[in-house]
Write a protein that holds these residues in place. Sequence first.
Motif, mmCIF file in Angstrom:
data_model
loop_
_atom_site.group_PDB
_atom_site.id
_atom_site.type_symbol
_atom_site.label_atom_id
_atom_site.label_comp_id
_atom_site.label_asym_id
_atom_site.label_seq_id
_atom_site.Cartn_x
_atom_site.Cartn_y
_atom_site.Cartn_z
ATOM 1 N N VAL A 61 0.600 -1.095 -0.275
ATOM 2 C CA VAL A 61 -0.037 0.057 -0.100
ATOM 3 C C VAL A 61 1.100 1.358 -0.325
ATOM 4 O O VAL A 61 2.079 0.316 0.129
ATOM 5 C CB VAL A 61 -0.739 0.062 1.109
ATOM 6 C CG1 VAL A 61 -1.663 -0.628 0.954
ATOM 7 C CG2 VAL A 61 -0.060 0.117 2.540
ATOM 8 N N ASP A 65 -2.179 5.693 2.555
ATOM 9 C CA ASP A 65 -2.841 4.474 2.998
ATOM 10 C C ASP A 65 -3.094 4.191 4.978
ATOM 11 O O ASP A 65 -3.843 3.709 5.208
ATOM 12 C CB ASP A 65 -2.754 2.725 1.689
ATOM 13 C CG ASP A 65 -3.685 3.494 1.074
ATOM 14 O OD1 ASP A 65 -4.224 4.715 1.057
ATOM 15 O OD2 ASP A 65 -2.938 2.829 0.253
ATOM 16 N N LYS A 68 -4.191 7.072 6.330
ATOM 17 C CA LYS A 68 -6.410 7.923 6.567
ATOM 18 C C LYS A 68 -6.738 7.062 7.566
ATOM 19 O O LYS A 68 -6.645 6.381 8.119
ATOM 20 C CB LYS A 68 -6.604 7.018 5.322
ATOM 21 C CG LYS A 68 -5.611 7.853 3.627
ATOM 22 C CD LYS A 68 -6.275 6.973 2.595
ATOM 23 C CE LYS A 68 -5.452 7.368 1.573
ATOM 24 N NZ LYS A 68 -6.201 6.549 0.104
#
Length: 68
Positions: A61, A65, A68
Amino acid sequence: MSSILEIFASNVRNLRLQKGLSQEKLAEMSNLHRTYIGMIERGERKVTIVVAEKIARALKVGICDLLK
């Protein structure tokens, strides 16, 4: 509101579990120690951008990510 450390910790743990990885396997894949991964997931350790990148790559990722 959650701190960035709590968000990062939760995202690492959730993504690791979604991918069916143990803490030990994630540590191996990211070239970190298993206990360090556990401390990150519990929000006990602050991580550098380099460590965040290692974890993100191991989880496949983007670093964003994990934030978030």
